[in-house]
Design a protein around this motif. Structure first.
Motif, short mmCIF file in Angstrom:
data_model
loop_
_atom_site.label_atom_id
_atom_site.label_comp_id
_atom_site.label_asym_id
_atom_site.label_seq_id
_atom_site.Cartn_x
_atom_site.Cartn_y
_atom_site.Cartn_z
N MET A 87 29.85 130.03 51.65
CA MET A 87 30.89 129.44 53.00
C MET A 87 31.88 130.22 53.01
SD MET A 87 28.54 127.24 54.39
CE MET A 87 29.84 126.78 55.62
N LEU A 88 32.21 130.52 54.32
CA LEU A 88 33.22 131.61 54.58
C LEU A 88 34.34 131.00 55.61
CD1 LEU A 88 31.65 134.96 55.04
CD2 LEU A 88 32.51 134.00 52.63
N GLU A 89 35.42 131.17 55.66
CA GLU A 89 36.71 130.72 56.42
C GLU A 89 37.35 131.91 56.65
OE1 GLU A 89 38.68 126.92 56.03
OE2 GLU A 89 40.17 128.23 55.50
N ILE A 90 37.49 132.57 58.04
CA ILE A 90 38.03 133.66 58.57
C ILE A 90 39.38 133.20 59.29
CG2 ILE A 90 37.97 135.93 59.75
CD1 ILE A 90 34.95 135.81 59.50
N ASP A 91 40.52 133.61 58.57
CA ASP A 91 41.95 133.37 59.31
C ASP A 91 42.02 134.55 60.02
OD1 ASP A 91 44.43 133.17 60.32
OD2 ASP A 91 45.02 132.01 58.69
N LEU A 92 41.63 134.61 61.47
CA LEU A 92 41.68 136.10 62.48
C LEU A 92 43.33 136.54 62.45
CD1 LEU A 92 39.09 135.19 65.09
CD2 LEU A 92 38.85 136.72 63.15
N LYS A 93 44.00 135.56 62.47
CA LYS A 93 45.56 135.98 62.86
C LYS A 93 46.10 136.90 61.61
CE LYS A 93 47.40 133.28 66.31
NZ LYS A 93 48.11 134.02 67.21
#
Length: 168
Positions: free
Chosen positions: A119-125
């Protein structure tokens, strides 16, 4: 578009070309649901069985090489791909993705730190990827603010229709 994208990582190999992402024999299809059925078919004919809308493709280097047609990005968006993370992208594919509002994160060490199904979480900022399965953070390349703006509007066309970036 949200600043944080969460999804399951779907791992694919290197040099995935646009014809593998969306085989040319389906170019006559026009309905998004028909197009989506053939996403990544050239990589894995069973891709649809392991992919769910909102998942994140994790690829090796040179993702999107091959032809310059936009169909590969259109297919990924139609299938519900939330983002693609790879050490490198083909230049034209990268630009097509930005133009059509698909987030791409360049990250050299991604395959060393992500396995299929994590499971991944990307913080685009800030370009940070959290592998919540392994409780590790991975630093990717931050996207420029104007690119984030384009993606948040759904791509370059909507970005310009709304007059963003045209202020004098």
């Amino acid at each position: 578009m949200q600043d944080i994208i969460q999804g399951k990582g779907i791992v694919v190999g290197k040099n995935i070309d646009t014809d593998q992402i969306y085989p040319g024999r389906y170019l006559e299809l026009v309905e998004p649901e028909d197009i989506a059925k053939h996403a990544m078919e050239g990589v894995d004919p069973n891709f649809h069985g392991r992919f769910k809308s909102g998942d994140i493709i994790v690829a090796d280097k040179n993702f999107g090489c091959g032809s310059s047609r936009e169909h590969a990005v259109i297919t990924l968006k139609a299938a519900g791909v939330a983002a693609v993370i790879a050490p490198s992208f083909a230049r034209i594919f990268y630009r097509n993705a930005i133009n059509l509002g698909l987030p791409l994160i360049t990250c050299g060490e991604i395959l060393e730190k992500v396995d299929e199904g994590d499971m991944l979480e990307i913080d685009l900022k800030i370009g940070r990827i959290n592998n919540t399965t392994k409780a590790i953070q991975i630093e990717g390349e931050k996207l420029p603010e104007f690119v984030l703006d384009m993606i948040s509007h759904g791509g370059i066309k909507q970005y310009h229709i709304k007059g963003v970036g045209t202020e004098k």
